[in-house]
Design a protein around this motif. Structure first.
Motif, PDB file in Angstrom:
ATOM      1  N   UNK A 213       0.849  -1.202   0.000  1.00 53.54           N
ATOM      2  CA  UNK A 213       0.000   0.000   0.000  1.00 53.54           C
ATOM      3  C   UNK A 213       0.877   1.242   0.000  1.00 53.54           C
ATOM      4  N   UNK A 214       0.444   2.249  -0.741  1.00 48.98           N
ATOM      5  CA  UNK A 214       1.191   3.502  -0.875  1.00 48.98           C
ATOM      6  C   UNK A 214       0.197   4.647  -0.766  1.00 48.98           C
ATOM      7  N   UNK A 215       0.363   5.504   0.261  1.00 53.10           N
ATOM      8  CA  UNK A 215      -0.634   6.555   0.520  1.00 53.10           C
ATOM      9  C   UNK A 215      -0.064   7.968   0.424  1.00 53.10           C
ATOM     10  N   UNK A 216       1.068   8.116  -0.226  1.00 55.52           N
ATOM     11  CA  UNK A 216       1.710   9.437  -0.202  1.00 55.52           C
ATOM     12  C   UNK A 216       1.394  10.323  -1.401  1.00 55.52           C
ATOM     13  N   UNK A 217       0.460   9.893  -2.275  1.00 52.62           N
ATOM     14  CA  UNK A 217       0.231  10.620  -3.511  1.00 52.62           C
ATOM     15  C   UNK A 217      -1.054  11.444  -3.472  1.00 52.62           C
ATOM     16  N   UNK A 218      -1.005  12.595  -4.127  1.00 52.89           N
ATOM     17  CA  UNK A 218      -2.148  13.507  -4.157  1.00 52.89           C
ATOM     18  C   UNK A 218      -3.227  12.996  -5.091  1.00 52.89           C
ATOM     19  N   UNK A 219      -4.436  13.543  -4.921  1.00 52.00           N
ATOM     20  CA  UNK A 219      -5.591  13.089  -5.682  1.00 52.00           C
ATOM     21  C   UNK A 219      -5.496  13.322  -7.170  1.00 52.00           C
ATOM     22  N   UNK A 220      -4.650  14.230  -7.614  1.00 51.37           N
ATOM     23  CA  UNK A 220      -4.534  14.513  -9.047  1.00 51.37           C
ATOM     24  C   UNK A 220      -3.533  13.591  -9.741  1.00 51.37           C
ATOM     25  N   UNK A 221      -2.839  12.775  -8.986  1.00 55.56           N
ATOM     26  CA  UNK A 221      -1.794  11.932  -9.561  1.00 55.56           C
ATOM     27  C   UNK A 221      -2.391  10.729 -10.287  1.00 55.56           C
ATOM     28  N   UNK A 222      -1.924  10.478 -11.482  1.00 55.64           N
ATOM     29  CA  UNK A 222      -2.408   9.349 -12.287  1.00 55.64           C
ATOM     30  C   UNK A 222      -1.933   8.028 -11.667  1.00 55.64           C
ATOM     31  N   UNK A 223      -2.783   7.017 -11.761  1.00 53.03           N
ATOM     32  CA  UNK A 223      -2.448   5.702 -11.206  1.00 53.03           C
ATOM     33  C   UNK A 223      -1.119   5.188 -11.761  1.00 53.03           C
ATOM     34  N   UNK A 224      -0.903   5.377 -13.056  1.00 57.70           N
ATOM     35  CA  UNK A 224       0.324   4.885 -13.684  1.00 57.70           C
ATOM     36  C   UNK A 224       1.559   5.590 -13.130  1.00 57.70           C
ATOM     37  N   UNK A 225       1.407   6.858 -12.777  1.00 57.76           N
ATOM     38  CA  UNK A 225       2.527   7.608 -12.204  1.00 57.76           C
ATOM     39  C   UNK A 225       2.893   7.065 -10.833  1.00 57.76           C
ATOM     40  N   UNK A 226       1.886   6.753 -10.052  1.00 59.05           N
ATOM     41  CA  UNK A 226       2.138   6.189  -8.721  1.00 59.05           C
ATOM     42  C   UNK A 226       2.901   4.879  -8.853  1.00 59.05           C
ATOM     43  N   UNK A 227       2.439   4.018  -9.754  1.00 62.23           N
ATOM     44  CA  UNK A 227       3.114   2.730  -9.922  1.00 62.23           C
ATOM     45  C   UNK A 227       4.531   2.916 -10.448  1.00 62.23           C
ATOM     46  N   UNK A 228       4.696   3.830 -11.399  1.00 64.38           N
ATOM     47  CA  UNK A 228       6.019   4.044 -12.007  1.00 64.38           C
ATOM     48  C   UNK A 228       7.062   4.475 -10.980  1.00 64.38           C
ATOM     49  N   UNK A 229       6.618   5.127  -9.915  1.00 62.45           N
ATOM     50  CA  UNK A 229       7.541   5.622  -8.891  1.00 62.45           C
ATOM     51  C   UNK A 229       7.535   4.769  -7.627  1.00 62.45           C
ATOM     52  N   UNK A 230       6.969   3.594  -7.710  1.00 59.07           N
ATOM     53  CA  UNK A 230       6.825   2.755  -6.521  1.00 59.07           C
ATOM     54  C   UNK A 230       7.985   1.785  -6.353  1.00 59.07           C
ATOM     55  N   UNK A 231       8.198   1.401  -5.109  1.00 59.92           N
ATOM     56  CA  UNK A 231       9.176   0.356  -4.797  1.00 59.92           C
ATOM     57  C   UNK A 231       8.740  -0.959  -5.418  1.00 59.92           C
ATOM     58  N   UNK A 232       7.432  -1.190  -5.453  1.00 59.28           N
ATOM     59  CA  UNK A 232       6.902  -2.425  -6.010  1.00 59.28           C
ATOM     60  C   UNK A 232       7.321  -2.591  -7.467  1.00 59.28           C
ATOM     61  N   UNK A 233       7.256  -1.534  -8.239  1.00 63.31           N
ATOM     62  CA  UNK A 233       7.663  -1.618  -9.653  1.00 63.31           C
ATOM     63  C   UNK A 233       9.140  -1.992  -9.757  1.00 63.31           C
ATOM     64  N   UNK A 234       9.956  -1.364  -8.940  1.00 64.45           N
ATOM     65  CA  UNK A 234      11.392  -1.671  -8.975  1.00 64.45           C
ATOM     66  C   UNK A 234      11.633  -3.138  -8.622  1.00 64.45           C
ATOM     67  N   UNK A 235      10.871  -3.657  -7.653  1.00 64.41           N
ATOM     68  CA  UNK A 235      11.009  -5.066  -7.275  1.00 64.41           C
ATOM     69  C   UNK A 235      10.587  -5.983  -8.421  1.00 64.41           C
ATOM     70  N   UNK A 236       9.499  -5.617  -9.097  1.00 63.64           N
ATOM     71  CA  UNK A 236       9.036  -6.423 -10.228  1.00 63.64           C
ATOM     72  C   UNK A 236      10.025  -6.374 -11.381  1.00 63.64           C
ATOM     73  N   UNK A 237      10.615  -5.219 -11.621  1.00 62.21           N
ATOM     74  CA  UNK A 237      11.613  -5.085 -12.685  1.00 62.21           C
ATOM     75  C   UNK A 237      12.811  -6.000 -12.439  1.00 62.21           C
ATOM     76  N   UNK A 238      13.127  -6.194 -11.171  1.00 64.23           N
ATOM     77  CA  UNK A 238      14.246  -7.071 -10.811  1.00 64.23           C
ATOM     78  C   UNK A 238      13.834  -8.544 -10.732  1.00 64.23           C
ATOM     79  N   UNK A 239      12.570  -8.825 -11.090  1.00 64.55           N
ATOM     80  CA  UNK A 239      12.021 -10.187 -11.072  1.00 64.55           C
ATOM     81  C   UNK A 239      12.118 -10.828  -9.690  1.00 64.55           C
ATOM     82  N   UNK A 240      11.877  -9.987  -8.677  1.00 62.98           N
ATOM     83  CA  UNK A 240      11.959 -10.457  -7.306  1.00 62.98           C
ATOM     84  C   UNK A 240      10.898 -11.513  -7.006  1.00 62.98           C
ATOM     85  N   UNK A 241       9.778 -11.465  -7.719  1.00 56.96           N
ATOM     86  CA  UNK A 241       8.677 -12.381  -7.435  1.00 56.96           C
ATOM     87  C   UNK A 241       8.534 -13.476  -8.494  1.00 56.96           C
ATOM     88  N   UNK A 242       9.549 -13.636  -9.306  1.00 59.89           N
ATOM     89  CA  UNK A 242       9.560 -14.723 -10.266  1.00 59.89           C
ATOM     90  C   UNK A 242       8.566 -14.531 -11.401  1.00 59.89           C
TER      91      UNK A 242
END
Length: 370
Positions: A213-242
């Motif tokens: 869960x990530x709650x630091x983003x303002x209401x005008x922020x696009x969903x894709x922007x939130x994901x693009x700047x998330x730790x989760x995306x970086x973990x997925x890019x590194x194939x941490x979850x197979x």
């Protein structure tokens, strides 16, 4: 007079120690933690008397009434108190002797009602004191985030929903409305509907428990922007979850690890893929609904600072997982929760199929295999 006063307190504690067999060690610690002998003024005497007279709702309310008012059962409140106690500031005479137990109950009451005035009256403190307590306790609970919110494997449970294979989790965003009295909320918090909100991104498992869960983003922020700047995306890019996928709607980009619906399905296989994707992805909507029903403050308007609102969001997500893990009953809210704010759908990201999607369509959603 002062000697007699303190003797009465010590005598009362001795009785609690020796004769009250159902008093826990924590209860005795709460009483002692509010005795500050550094200031023996009359104000301290009055504060200690007020603390001594506060109602212990764990004893005066039956199990159902307690759950209705505080959204957690007595067992989970006692366990939670033990976990956050090291992170709470002890409240002495200046705060009218508000014990850690009452601080926690006040905060849970806020999660249930969403009103600082009401919860302040419930415990017997001012609105400003209630605001500070909610912030402090919520921040204390957020220290438990890594323990209770983490990625877990429910791939088989996801498959049972609609036969979608290798699902890590389902992802989406939801808006939590905010308001700051006597201050202007920054314009970036104005969402596409014109109200002010925090855009919260979350991932849940097949059992409706938060995994991220990530709650630091303002209401005008696009969903894709939130994901693009998330730790989760970086973990997925590194194939941490197979070789597993997140499922998201078309506000998200199609990635090797994130599958979205096909906007214009051209075959039966693509239609079956979309149907299975939608049924499986519905878990996150169910999770949001249950979370907001269990803690109605989230479905109302959080009238605190933005930092406090962020803490409330994370804290209630942790408590949601605790309730789910321990099968705490989902009781109806005391207050009417308005229908969820329908923020206009964000522009869909239309992208060509990637090799992962093509392979999935060919191997799993072939018409003859269904």
């Amino acid at each position: 007079m002062q000697i007699s006063f303190y003797f009465d307190i010590i005598s009362g504690l001795n009785k609690m120690w020796s004769s009250d067999s159902d008093s826990s060690d924590l209860e005795i610690l709460f009483a002692l933690s509010d005795w500050d002998d550094s200031d023996d003024s009359r104000d301290d005497e009055i504060a200690l008397v007020r603390y001594k007279n506060r109602v212990n709702y764990t004893k005066t309310l039956d199990a159902h009434e307690f759950l209705l008012r505080f959204r957690l059962d007595k067992t989970q409140v006692e366990s939670l108190l033990g976990e956050i106690y090291p992170h709470l500031r002890e409240s002495g005479a200046r705060n009218n002797g508000i014990s850690p137990l009452h601080q926690l109950l006040l905060t849970l009451r806020f999660y249930a009602l969403g009103s600082l005035v009401s919860v302040g009256q419930f415990i017997g403190v001012s609105k400003s004191a209630a605001n500070q307590i909610v912030r402090n306790v919520s921040c204390a609970i957020t220290n438990l985030c890594s323990k209770y919110i983490c990625i877990n494997n429910t791939t088989e449970d996801f498959y049972k929903i609609a036969q979608f294979p290798q699902v890590l989790g389902v992802i989406d965003c939801t808006h939590i409305r905010i308001h700051i009295s006597r201050r202007k909320v920054p314009e970036e918090y104005k969402n596409r509907k014109g109200s002010y909100s925090i855009n919260v991104q979350a991932v849940c498992d097949a059992n409706l428990m938060f995994m991220n869960i990530d709650s630091k983003w303002s209401g005008s922020t696009h969903d894709a922007t939130i994901f693009a700047n998330s730790v989760l995306k970086a973990q997925c890019e590194k194939k941490l979850y197979g070789n597993k996928w997140l499922l998201g709607d078309n506000a998200y980009p199609l990635k090797p690890y994130l599958l979205t619906p096909i906007l214009n399905p051209q075959s039966k296989s693509e239609e079956l893929y979309n149907e299975s994707h939608k049924k499986t992805r519905d878990c996150i909507e169910q999770c949001f609904d249950l979370w907001k029903r269990r803690f109605p403050a989230l479905g109302l308007i959080i009238r605190t600072s933005i930092l406090s609102a962020n803490a409330v969001i994370i804290a209630t997500a942790i408590l949601h997982n605790i309730c789910m893990t321990n099968n705490v009953e989902d009781v109806p809210p005391e207050v009417k929760i308005p229908d969820g704010e329908q923020v206009p759908v964000q522009d869909a990201l239309e992208v060509p199929k990637n090799i992962e999607l093509e392979t999935l369509l060919a191997n799993h959603f072939k018409v003859e295999d269904i």
